[in-house]
Design an enzyme around this catalytic site. Structure first.
Site, PDB file in Angstrom:
ATOM      1  N   HIS A 164     -19.639   9.262   3.776  1.00  0.00           N
ATOM      2  CA  HIS A 164     -18.654   8.210   3.514  1.00  0.00           C
ATOM      3  C   HIS A 164     -19.257   6.826   3.693  1.00  0.00           C
ATOM      4  O   HIS A 164     -20.300   6.647   4.313  1.00  0.00           O
ATOM      5  CB  HIS A 164     -17.453   8.351   4.468  1.00  0.00           C
ATOM      6  CG  HIS A 164     -16.470   9.403   4.023  1.00  0.00           C
ATOM      7  ND1 HIS A 164     -16.658  10.727   4.273  1.00  0.00           N
ATOM      8  CD2 HIS A 164     -15.291   9.293   3.336  1.00  0.00           C
ATOM      9  CE1 HIS A 164     -15.645  11.422   3.765  1.00  0.00           C
ATOM     10  NE2 HIS A 164     -14.800  10.579   3.188  1.00  0.00           N
ATOM     11  N   LYS A 224     -15.699   3.440   7.463  1.00  0.00           N
ATOM     12  CA  LYS A 224     -14.747   4.507   7.825  1.00  0.00           C
ATOM     13  C   LYS A 224     -14.573   4.588   9.337  1.00  0.00           C
ATOM     14  O   LYS A 224     -15.558   4.594  10.088  1.00  0.00           O
ATOM     15  CB  LYS A 224     -15.218   5.854   7.262  1.00  0.00           C
ATOM     16  CG  LYS A 224     -14.243   6.978   7.531  1.00  0.00           C
ATOM     17  CD  LYS A 224     -14.499   8.189   6.646  1.00  0.00           C
ATOM     18  CE  LYS A 224     -13.566   9.344   7.000  1.00  0.00           C
ATOM     19  NZ  LYS A 224     -12.143   8.973   6.934  1.00  0.00           N
TER      20      LYS A 224
HETATM   21  N1  LIG Z   1      -5.899  11.289   1.989  1.00  0.00           N
HETATM   22  C1  LIG Z   1      -6.723  10.623   1.181  1.00  0.00           C
HETATM   23  O1  LIG Z   1      -6.907  10.971   0.006  1.00  0.00           O
HETATM   24  C2  LIG Z   1      -7.437   9.430   1.721  1.00  0.00           C
HETATM   25  C3  LIG Z   1      -7.261   9.084   3.028  1.00  0.00           C
HETATM   26  N2  LIG Z   1      -7.852   7.966   3.526  1.00  0.00           N
HETATM   27  C4  LIG Z   1      -7.506   7.631   4.895  1.00  0.00           C
HETATM   28  O2  LIG Z   1      -6.583   6.549   4.856  1.00  0.00           O
HETATM   29  C5  LIG Z   1      -6.730   5.758   6.040  1.00  0.00           C
HETATM   30  C6  LIG Z   1      -6.959   4.305   5.648  1.00  0.00           C
HETATM   31  O3  LIG Z   1      -8.194   4.188   4.976  1.00  0.00           O
HETATM   32  P1  LIG Z   1      -8.664   2.773   4.398  1.00  0.00           P
HETATM   33  O4  LIG Z   1      -7.665   2.252   3.421  1.00  0.00           O
HETATM   34  O5  LIG Z   1     -10.067   2.962   3.953  1.00  0.00           O
HETATM   35  O6  LIG Z   1      -8.645   1.866   5.716  1.00  0.00           O
HETATM   36  P2  LIG Z   1      -8.523   0.272   5.837  1.00  0.00           P
HETATM   37  O7  LIG Z   1      -8.966  -0.069   7.199  1.00  0.00           O
HETATM   38  O8  LIG Z   1      -9.157  -0.386   4.668  1.00  0.00           O
HETATM   39  O9  LIG Z   1      -6.933   0.021   5.697  1.00  0.00           O
HETATM   40  C7  LIG Z   1      -6.002   0.327   6.696  1.00  0.00           C
HETATM   41  C8  LIG Z   1      -4.952  -0.771   6.682  1.00  0.00           C
HETATM   42  O10 LIG Z   1      -3.893  -0.379   7.531  1.00  0.00           O
HETATM   43  C9  LIG Z   1      -3.483  -1.517   8.256  1.00  0.00           C
HETATM   44  N3  LIG Z   1      -2.761  -1.075   9.427  1.00  0.00           N
HETATM   45  C10 LIG Z   1      -3.250  -0.653  10.629  1.00  0.00           C
HETATM   46  N4  LIG Z   1      -2.238  -0.327  11.445  1.00  0.00           N
HETATM   47  C11 LIG Z   1      -1.093  -0.549  10.763  1.00  0.00           C
HETATM   48  C12 LIG Z   1       0.278  -0.384  11.069  1.00  0.00           C
HETATM   49  N5  LIG Z   1       0.673   0.059  12.276  1.00  0.00           N
HETATM   50  N6  LIG Z   1       1.199  -0.693  10.116  1.00  0.00           N
HETATM   51  C13 LIG Z   1       0.816  -1.136   8.915  1.00  0.00           C
HETATM   52  N7  LIG Z   1      -0.482  -1.324   8.560  1.00  0.00           N
HETATM   53  C14 LIG Z   1      -1.412  -1.023   9.477  1.00  0.00           C
HETATM   54  C15 LIG Z   1      -4.774  -2.279   8.529  1.00  0.00           C
HETATM   55  O11 LIG Z   1      -4.533  -3.639   8.865  1.00  0.00           O
HETATM   56  C16 LIG Z   1      -5.485  -2.120   7.200  1.00  0.00           C
HETATM   57  O12 LIG Z   1      -5.160  -3.152   6.294  1.00  0.00           O
HETATM   58  C17 LIG Z   1      -7.869   6.397   6.833  1.00  0.00           C
HETATM   59  O13 LIG Z   1      -7.338   7.300   7.775  1.00  0.00           O
HETATM   60  C18 LIG Z   1      -8.639   7.145   5.764  1.00  0.00           C
HETATM   61  O14 LIG Z   1      -9.387   8.207   6.269  1.00  0.00           O
HETATM   62  C19 LIG Z   1      -8.662   7.186   2.762  1.00  0.00           C
HETATM   63  C20 LIG Z   1      -8.906   7.507   1.461  1.00  0.00           C
HETATM   64  C21 LIG Z   1      -8.306   8.649   0.829  1.00  0.00           C
HETATM   65  O1  LIG Z   2     -11.741   7.025   4.884  1.00  0.00           O
HETATM   66  C1  LIG Z   2     -11.942   7.401   3.698  1.00  0.00           C
HETATM   67  O2  LIG Z   2     -12.511   6.688   2.876  1.00  0.00           O
HETATM   68  C2  LIG Z   2     -11.468   8.722   3.301  1.00  0.00           C
HETATM   69  N1  LIG Z   2     -10.749   9.401   4.146  1.00  0.00           N
HETATM   70  C3  LIG Z   2     -10.217  10.699   3.934  1.00  0.00           C
HETATM   71  C4  LIG Z   2     -10.861  11.681   4.874  1.00  0.00           C
HETATM   72  O3  LIG Z   2     -11.178  11.321   6.022  1.00  0.00           O
HETATM   73  O4  LIG Z   2     -11.031  12.846   4.496  1.00  0.00           O
HETATM   74  C5  LIG Z   2     -10.261  11.133   2.480  1.00  0.00           C
HETATM   75  C6  LIG Z   2     -11.498  10.705   1.763  1.00  0.00           C
HETATM   76  O5  LIG Z   2     -12.573  11.461   2.251  1.00  0.00           O
HETATM   77  C7  LIG Z   2     -11.756   9.225   1.938  1.00  0.00           C
END
Ligand SMILES: NC(=O)C1=CN([C@@H]2O[C@H](COP(=O)(O)OP(=O)(O)OC[C@H]3O[C@@H](n4cnc5c(N)ncnc54)[C@H](O)[C@@H]3O)[C@@H](O)[C@H]2O)C=CC1
Ligand SMILES: O=C(O)C1=N[C@H](C(=O)O)C[C@H](O)C1
Length: 258
Positions: free
Chosen positions: A144, A148
């Site tokens: 990643h 992350k």
């Molecule tokens: N299930 C999936 O397909 C995917 C899951 N993810 C997951 O999504 C999560 C976020 O990833 P990113 O967008 O890369 O992180 P990021 O750090 O870019 O964005 C997270 C956002 O949430 C905000 N935030 C934090 N606490 C908050 C709260 N209590 N209320 C509202 N906003 C809040 C932060 O200020 C930030 O803007 C991670 O856990 C990641 O692993 C990421 C990509 C795909």
């Molecule tokens: O943080 C990410 O970027 C992603 N988070 C998810 C994970 O932890 O599996 C999904 C994807 O891999 C991207």
């Protein structure tokens, strides 16, 4: 990825986004605004008042925040009668059990939690689960971007759980491993008996390899998300389907009926 939509321009699904200024949340905001059967009614990030989601009449909230924040957000959504689609990582069996408890007094409400919304990642997990019983050994490598927050990735942990459970159901014991001396961490973490290794590098987005070893052969299943747009069809599918899936659904594979 499509699902027969019964909501359109004249009656779009009202969606709130939590984590709206993050890498994923910003893309979800765009995707919801661009889709004819959804409309963005609230975009909330850290420090904003999430009551705006309820005040705006959101039917579904999408959460891409942080493992430390997601449970509180989810409880807020459930207690206010808002369906939830969750991509945030950090869900253990204990956390899932807690969400089920919260949903018990809310029989009409749906929560979809998906470790990965990209079609190829969901397929890779399913293929790995199918392959698991045929090989004496399996290890997972996830790669990643360097921003992350968590390791291993939620996807890798989920994959390892699926493979580990399929191995156990097939009566497979521990994978052969003659290592007797190692630097701490050199063999990765262990999830349900499956080794998981995490790589963090600028330039990467989200990638996973599931490696199987057998007699004179290996099998590698690999998925690459090259751009966060890869997650958006799955997120929109989740938004449409959660309205008619009461209770807790874990994994997009259930929505796709894989
Ligand atoms: N299930 C999936 O397909 C995917 C899951 N993810 C997951 O999504 C999560 C976020 O990833 P990113 O967008 O890369 O992180 P990021 O750090 O870019 O964005 C997270 C956002 O949430 C905000 N935030 C934090 N606490 C908050 C709260 N209590 N209320 C509202 N906003 C809040 C932060 O200020 C930030 O803007 C991670 O856990 C990641 O692993 C990421 C990509 C795909
Ligand atoms: O943080 C990410 O970027 C992603 N988070 C998810 C994970 O932890 O599996 C999904 C994807 O891999 C991207």
């Amino acid at each position: 990825m499509t699902e027969a939509a019964d909501r359109g321009h004249d009656n779009p699904i009202r969606v709130g986004v939590l984590g709206a200024r993050g890498r994923m949340g910003a893309q979800v905001v765009q995707a919801v605004e661009s889709s004819p059967d959804t409309t963005l009614v609230a975009a909330v990030d850290a420090g904003d008042d999430r009551a705006g989601i309820v005040d705006a009449g959101a039917e579904v909230v999408v959460d891409f925040t942080h493992p430390d924040a997601v449970m509180d957000n989810l409880r807020f959504a459930v207690t206010h009668g808002v369906h939830a689609v969750v991509g945030t990582t950090g869900f253990t069996d204990e956390r899932l059990a807690t969400v089920r408890e919260w949903l018990t007094p809310e029989p009409g409400l749906g929560v979809l939690i998906a470790p990965n919304f990209a079609l190829g990642a969901v397929l890779a997990m399913r293929f790995a689960e199918q392959a698991a019983r045929f090989y004496p050994a399996c290890e997972v490598i996830e790669l990643h971007h360097d921003r992350k927050a968590d390791a291993p990735s939620g996807t890798a942990a989920h994959t390892a759980r699926l493979v580990g459970r399929a191995r156990a159901a097939a009566g497979l014991g521990p994978a052969p491993d003659a290592t007797t001396s190692e630097l701490p961490g050199a063999r990765g973490a262990t999830v349900e008996g499956v080794r998981v290794h995490s790589v963090r590098l600028p330039g990467l987005v989200a990638h996973e390899e599931i490696l199987f070893g057998g007699t004179g052969e290996t099998l590698t299943i690999r998925h690459d998300s090259l751009d966060r747009s890869s997650f958006m069809p799955g997120v929109l599918l989740g938004v449409r389907s959660v309205l008619r899936r009461p209770g807790l659904t874990v994994g997009l594979e259930n929505v796709l009926e894989l």
